[in-house]
Design a protein around this motif. Structure first.
Motif, short mmCIF file in Angstrom:
data_model
loop_
_atom_site.label_atom_id
_atom_site.label_comp_id
_atom_site.label_asym_id
_atom_site.label_seq_id
_atom_site.Cartn_x
_atom_site.Cartn_y
_atom_site.Cartn_z
N ASP A 185 -15.53 8.37 -8.30
CA ASP A 185 -14.88 9.62 -8.70
C ASP A 185 -14.03 10.26 -7.60
O ASP A 185 -12.89 10.67 -7.83
N VAL A 186 -14.59 10.37 -6.39
CA VAL A 186 -13.89 11.10 -5.33
C VAL A 186 -12.64 10.34 -4.87
O VAL A 186 -11.61 10.96 -4.56
N TYR A 187 -12.69 9.02 -4.88
CA TYR A 187 -11.50 8.24 -4.50
C TYR A 187 -10.44 8.25 -5.60
O TYR A 187 -9.23 8.32 -5.33
N LEU A 188 -10.87 8.20 -6.84
CA LEU A 188 -9.91 8.25 -7.94
C LEU A 188 -9.19 9.60 -7.97
O LEU A 188 -7.97 9.66 -8.20
N GLU A 189 -9.93 10.68 -7.72
CA GLU A 189 -9.30 12.01 -7.72
C GLU A 189 -8.37 12.17 -6.52
O GLU A 189 -7.29 12.78 -6.65
N THR A 190 -8.73 11.63 -5.37
CA THR A 190 -7.86 11.71 -4.20
C THR A 190 -6.57 10.95 -4.44
O THR A 190 -5.47 11.43 -4.12
N ILE B 184 0.84 -1.20 0.00
CA ILE B 184 0.00 0.00 0.00
C ILE B 184 0.88 1.25 0.00
O ILE B 184 1.77 1.39 0.83
N LYS B 185 0.60 2.15 -0.95
CA LYS B 185 1.37 3.39 -1.06
C LYS B 185 0.56 4.62 -0.65
O LYS B 185 1.12 5.70 -0.45
N ALA B 186 -0.76 4.46 -0.55
CA ALA B 186 -1.61 5.57 -0.08
C ALA B 186 -2.79 4.99 0.70
O ALA B 186 -3.39 4.00 0.30
N VAL B 187 -3.09 5.63 1.82
CA VAL B 187 -4.28 5.30 2.60
C VAL B 187 -5.24 6.48 2.48
O VAL B 187 -4.87 7.63 2.74
N LEU B 188 -6.47 6.18 2.06
CA LEU B 188 -7.48 7.21 1.80
C LEU B 188 -8.65 7.01 2.77
O LEU B 188 -9.17 5.91 2.90
N PHE B 189 -9.04 8.09 3.42
CA PHE B 189 -10.08 8.02 4.43
C PHE B 189 -11.33 8.78 4.02
O PHE B 189 -11.25 9.89 3.48
N GLY C 207 -11.31 0.36 -7.66
CA GLY C 207 -10.28 -0.66 -7.78
C GLY C 207 -9.31 -0.69 -6.63
O GLY C 207 -8.15 -1.09 -6.78
N MET C 208 -9.78 -0.28 -5.44
CA MET C 208 -8.93 -0.18 -4.26
C MET C 208 -9.30 -1.22 -3.22
O MET C 208 -10.42 -1.74 -3.21
N LYS C 209 -8.37 -1.54 -2.33
CA LYS C 209 -8.67 -2.35 -1.16
C LYS C 209 -9.51 -1.50 -0.20
O LYS C 209 -9.37 -0.28 -0.15
N VAL D 64 -0.67 8.31 -6.50
CA VAL D 64 -0.62 6.85 -6.32
C VAL D 64 -1.71 6.20 -7.17
O VAL D 64 -2.84 6.69 -7.22
N SER D 65 -1.39 5.10 -7.83
CA SER D 65 -2.37 4.39 -8.65
C SER D 65 -3.37 3.66 -7.76
O SER D 65 -3.04 3.25 -6.64
N PRO D 66 -4.61 3.47 -8.23
CA PRO D 66 -5.67 2.89 -7.39
C PRO D 66 -5.33 1.54 -6.78
O PRO D 66 -5.70 1.27 -5.62
N GLU D 67 -4.62 0.69 -7.52
CA GLU D 67 -4.35 -0.65 -6.99
C GLU D 67 -3.41 -0.65 -5.79
O GLU D 67 -3.28 -1.65 -5.09
#
Length: 215
Positions: free
Chosen positions: A148-153, A5-10, A181-183, A159-162
């Protein structure tokens, strides 16, 4: 959980901060101004919608005479003091953010709330410096469960979605992460307890609070 994991999105409300109670109070007070009572189903109906989408929905549903921008201004004003002074972080959040930073993981927020409130609450808790990308649902074409909002973040975090892990407390938000396409890790919250079974089925992981990870 954090391997590769390279990015954690909340998500914000119900995930990073314990704030869902605020909106129940505001809904009651706001609709009361127009002589209306709060339907029990309203929160379920608006889950995942952006701030603007919610205003449009409520204006149409209840025939609110005020313009959309006035409605959003009123909601921001009603919530601001509570967000700055009364809304706490979810248990273990500061330690988990510090752990991610130590591991070189980038951090983002993808929220249906207003930019004014997200900026206010992360500043009040001294967390502004942690986040590489913050996106609200009003900044993209479609709210959750659309991705949309997660892809833009993720894009703003570089960082790529995967390679992204999403933390969410409600089903439409989890679906948004999945659709991107994220965990996805589900976070327990009192206001979405009725969704627990569905959340567990959708999620790659499920936590009661962030101390489960930092331990």
């Amino acid at each position: 959980m954090l391997e590769h994991i390279k990015a954690v999105l909340f998500d914000l409300d119900g995930t990073l901060v314990d704030s869902m109670w605020v909106w129940n109070d505001i809904d009651v007070e706001y609709l009361g101004r127009f002589g209306l009572s709060l339907p029990e189903t309203l929160q379920k109906e608006i889950e995942g919608m952006s701030f603007t989408e919610t205003a449009v929905y409520i204006k149409q549903k209840f025939s609110i005479p005020d313009p959309i921008e006035k409605m959003k201004e009123d909601w921001n004003a009603m919530a601001f003091d509570k967000y700055v002074n009364e809304v706490p972080l979810k248990k273990g959040v500061p330690e988990f953010l510090a752990l991610c930073r130590k591991k070189g993981i980038r951090l983002g927020i993808a929220t249906s709330n207003s930019r004014q409130l997200v900026d206010a609450i992360i500043a009040s808790h001294g967390l502004t410096e942690y986040f590489d990308g913050i996106v609200t649902g009003c900044e993209v074409n479609r709210g959750k469960p659309w991705p949309d909002v997660y892809l833009e973040t993720a894009r703003r975090c570089g960082v790529s979605p995967e390679h992204c892990l999403v933390f969410e407390d409600i089903v439409p938000g989890m679906q948004a992460g999945r659709n991107a396409g994220m965990k996805v890790c589900a976070v327990a919250d009192a206001y979405s307890v009725y969704q627990e079974k569905e959340k567990r089925e959708l999620a790659d992981y499920y936590i009661e609070d962030f101390t489960e990870i930092t331990k």
